[in-house]
Scaffold this motif. Structure first.
Motif, PDB file in Angstrom:
ATOM      1  N   TYR A  25       2.828   0.231   3.881  1.00 50.91           N
ATOM      2  CA  TYR A  25       1.520  -0.183   3.384  1.00 50.91           C
ATOM      3  C   TYR A  25       1.448  -0.043   1.866  1.00 50.91           C
ATOM      4  CZ  TYR A  25       0.317   4.815   2.969  1.00 50.91           C
ATOM      5  OH  TYR A  25       0.299   6.141   2.617  1.00 50.91           O
ATOM      6  N   ARG A  26       0.543  -0.776   1.287  1.00 53.85           N
ATOM      7  CA  ARG A  26       0.199  -0.664  -0.125  1.00 53.85           C
ATOM      8  C   ARG A  26      -1.323  -0.597  -0.228  1.00 53.85           C
ATOM      9  NH1 ARG A  26       4.870  -0.421   0.314  1.00 53.85           N
ATOM     10  NH2 ARG A  26       6.548  -1.369  -0.914  1.00 53.85           N
ATOM     11  N   ILE A  27      -1.830   0.103  -1.243  1.00 57.37           N
ATOM     12  CA  ILE A  27      -3.274   0.181  -1.485  1.00 57.37           C
ATOM     13  C   ILE A  27      -3.535  -0.404  -2.866  1.00 57.37           C
ATOM     14  CG2 ILE A  27      -5.310   1.671  -1.600  1.00 57.37           C
ATOM     15  CD1 ILE A  27      -3.692   3.787  -0.046  1.00 57.37           C
ATOM     16  N   ILE A  28      -4.414  -1.384  -2.941  1.00 58.04           N
ATOM     17  CA  ILE A  28      -4.749  -2.006  -4.224  1.00 58.04           C
ATOM     18  C   ILE A  28      -6.258  -2.098  -4.374  1.00 58.04           C
ATOM     19  CG2 ILE A  28      -2.603  -3.334  -4.368  1.00 58.04           C
ATOM     20  CD1 ILE A  28      -4.188  -5.782  -3.426  1.00 58.04           C
ATOM     21  N   LYS A  29      -6.696  -2.300  -5.596  1.00 57.60           N
ATOM     22  CA  LYS A  29      -8.131  -2.412  -5.890  1.00 57.60           C
ATOM     23  C   LYS A  29      -8.418  -3.828  -6.376  1.00 57.60           C
ATOM     24  CE  LYS A  29      -7.706   2.286  -7.569  1.00 57.60           C
ATOM     25  NZ  LYS A  29      -7.633   3.124  -8.796  1.00 57.60           N
ATOM     26  N   MET A  30      -9.442  -4.450  -5.798  1.00 55.41           N
ATOM     27  CA  MET A  30      -9.777  -5.821  -6.153  1.00 55.41           C
ATOM     28  C   MET A  30     -11.292  -6.019  -6.157  1.00 55.41           C
ATOM     29  SD  MET A  30      -6.933  -8.055  -4.032  1.00 55.41           S
ATOM     30  CE  MET A  30      -7.315  -9.585  -4.900  1.00 55.41           C
ATOM     31  N   SER A  31     -11.683  -7.130  -6.737  1.00 51.70           N
ATOM     32  CA  SER A  31     -13.081  -7.557  -6.656  1.00 51.70           C
ATOM     33  C   SER A  31     -13.088  -9.050  -6.351  1.00 51.70           C
ATOM     34  CB  SER A  31     -13.829  -7.275  -7.961  1.00 51.70           C
ATOM     35  OG  SER A  31     -15.109  -7.888  -7.923  1.00 51.70           O
TER      36      SER A  31
END
Length: 468
Positions: free
Chosen positions: A365-371
């Motif tokens: 898994y990877r965790i990213i921040k987006m809008s």
């Protein structure tokens, strides 16, 4: 095989798609095809004895004395054509009726319609290309992205064949050494077991390097399926529209707006990705919403990558935890912290909470921040997507990439043969070691077509389009 010609009959087929166009191309190949051409083509009184290879002639296609169309004909002599046979191509006006009439005239004068892939099959059997190169032709025709086309072109130019031949040559050299000891036991030759083991290990590494690129190659060829999951109102439809760069999904603050999935194609670093926006996952008594959630889970189960959205406004809820627990442990997952524009601490605490929860739950898994609303974070998405999707060993763009399931299966068998050869060498069973090495050579020979049963050949070329 290279110099022998296997067919006596003349074949013909339209090589351009159906429908009206400026030009249509009809391919003709076979022994004495130029003699046939001289019967149906009138150009400055040219006859078959005056045709030259790789020349273009302008004139009329005739049925007896009636002119059917004027056309440009390109001629290729035996051994200098795609098929290795005497052949020509008719460039006529792109009317379906005209092309059909010309095919009927060719058949009337002794040709027959080609079977699917028969031009390529003749090229292979006449030594113009090996089997791996022939298969890459269809990959080029069916390419849906720039990268898949470039990979297929590299295979057609012999990159994969070169790598396979390098492995084969190493196995053949080793097999020759082993067989000397088997054939001349009375000579009391000393076995250099350590050298042989090192050589087999090196060959196995080369084989594994090719296999490592298969997953990446498969995705280039077939495309990738990615599913957006999350509870209701996590911003899935907004994110879908952002990734698509087009407002396709309906966006609303009302929970449960999306009842069924919608999909679209996006391009991520050369991969064609079919991405699905799905219904929100939550407990509900609404049968339609329940069915939408069921379909979402089913899509996720069969997808290559899951994008699970967690809205910063709600954080990691018990509902999210239950949804994440339902995802298969070996599934590749990107956790998207969405609505990051609402964060005061750049989402660091939420990031840590999610990471802690997932450590023993999901392997990749990877965790990213987006809008999705403010259109932020697509670069991080692309990087996370690529790092999850493909094996790091196969990231080098210029390495040969396996895209064909048949090639992959044969390389898997080769790897097993090499592992068995190492084991039998440990046991000092040289006869069985040699047998495993010969099996490895045969498997590699099936990739390039040196050793391929006719039924397999027929199956391979039957998947080609008619004009190839």
């Amino acid at each position: 095989m290279g110099e022998k010609f296997y067919f006596e009959d003349i074949i013909c087929a339209k090589a351009t798609p159906s429908g009206s166009s400026a030009v249509a191309i009809i391919r003709v190949s076979g022994k004495d095809s130029w003699r046939l051409l001289s019967k149906i083509f009138k150009s400055m009184n040219k006859n078959f004895s005056s045709f030259k290879t790789h020349r273009a002639y302008y004139g009329d296609i005739v049925d007896d004395q009636e002119v059917v169309d004027n056309a440009l004909v390109i001629t290729f002599k035996e051994k200098s054509s795609f098929t290795g046979e005497e052949s020509f191509e008719i460039n006529c006006h792109g009317s379906e009726i005209i092309a059909s009439l010309i095919l009927k005239i060719l058949i009337k004068n002794g040709a027959r319609l080609a079977d699917p892939g028969e031009f390529s099959k003749r090229g292979f059997l006449n030594g113009k290309m090996n089997l791996a190169e022939a298969e890459s032709i269809m990959d080029i025709v069916s390419s849906s992205t720039k990268q898949s086309a470039l990979i297929a072109v590299r295979q057609l130019s012999g990159r994969l064949t070169s790598q396979i031949n390098e492995i084969k040559n190493k196995i053949a050299d080793l097999l020759a050494d082993v067989e000397v000891y088997i054939d001349y036991p009375e000579e009391d030759l000393k076995i250099d077991e350590e050298k042989w083991k090192n050589e087999i290990s090196l060959i196995k590494d080369l084989t594994e390097n090719l296999l490592a690129g298969f997953e990446r190659g498969k995705f280039y060829r077939k495309g990738v399926e990615a599913v957006i999951l999350g509870k209701t109102n996590a911003g899935k439809s907004t994110m879908f529209n952002y990734l698509l760069d087009f407002d396709k999904a309906i966006v609303s603050d009302i929970h449960g707006t999306t009842r069924d999935y919608i999909d679209a194609i996006i391009n991520v670093a050369g991969y064609g990705v079919r991405i699905y926006d799905t219904a929100g996952l939550r407990e509900t008594n609404d049968p339609i919403e329940y069915e939408g959630a069921r379909r979402a889970r089913e899509l996720a189960k069969n997808s290559d990558i899951v994008l699970y959205l967690i809205g910063y406004d709600y954080g990691l809820t018990e509902e999210d935890k239950n949804n994440l627990k339902s995802i298969e442990k070996n599934k590749k997952v990107i956790i998207v912290i969405n609505k990051i524009e609402l964060s005061n601490d750049e989402g660091e605490k939420l990031y840590s909470d999610i990471d802690f929860f997932l450590k023993s739950l999901i392997d990749n898994y990877r965790i990213i921040k987006m809008s999705g609303l403010n259109k932020f974070g697509v670069e991080d998405f692309n990087e996370a997507f690529l790092s999850l999707l493909i094996n790091e060993k196969s990231r080098e763009q210029n390495d040969p990439i396996i895209t064909n399931e048949r090639h992959k299966d044969l390389l898997d068998k080769t790897k097993i043969n090499l592992i068995n050869a190492l084991k039998e060498l440990d046991n000092e069973l040289l006869d069985i070691t040699a047998f495993e090495l010969r099996e490895a050579l045969d498997n590699l020979g099936e990739i390039t077509g040196e050793i391929t049963p006719s039924d397999i050949l027929n199956k391979i070329f039957s998947t080609f389009c008619i004009g190839k």
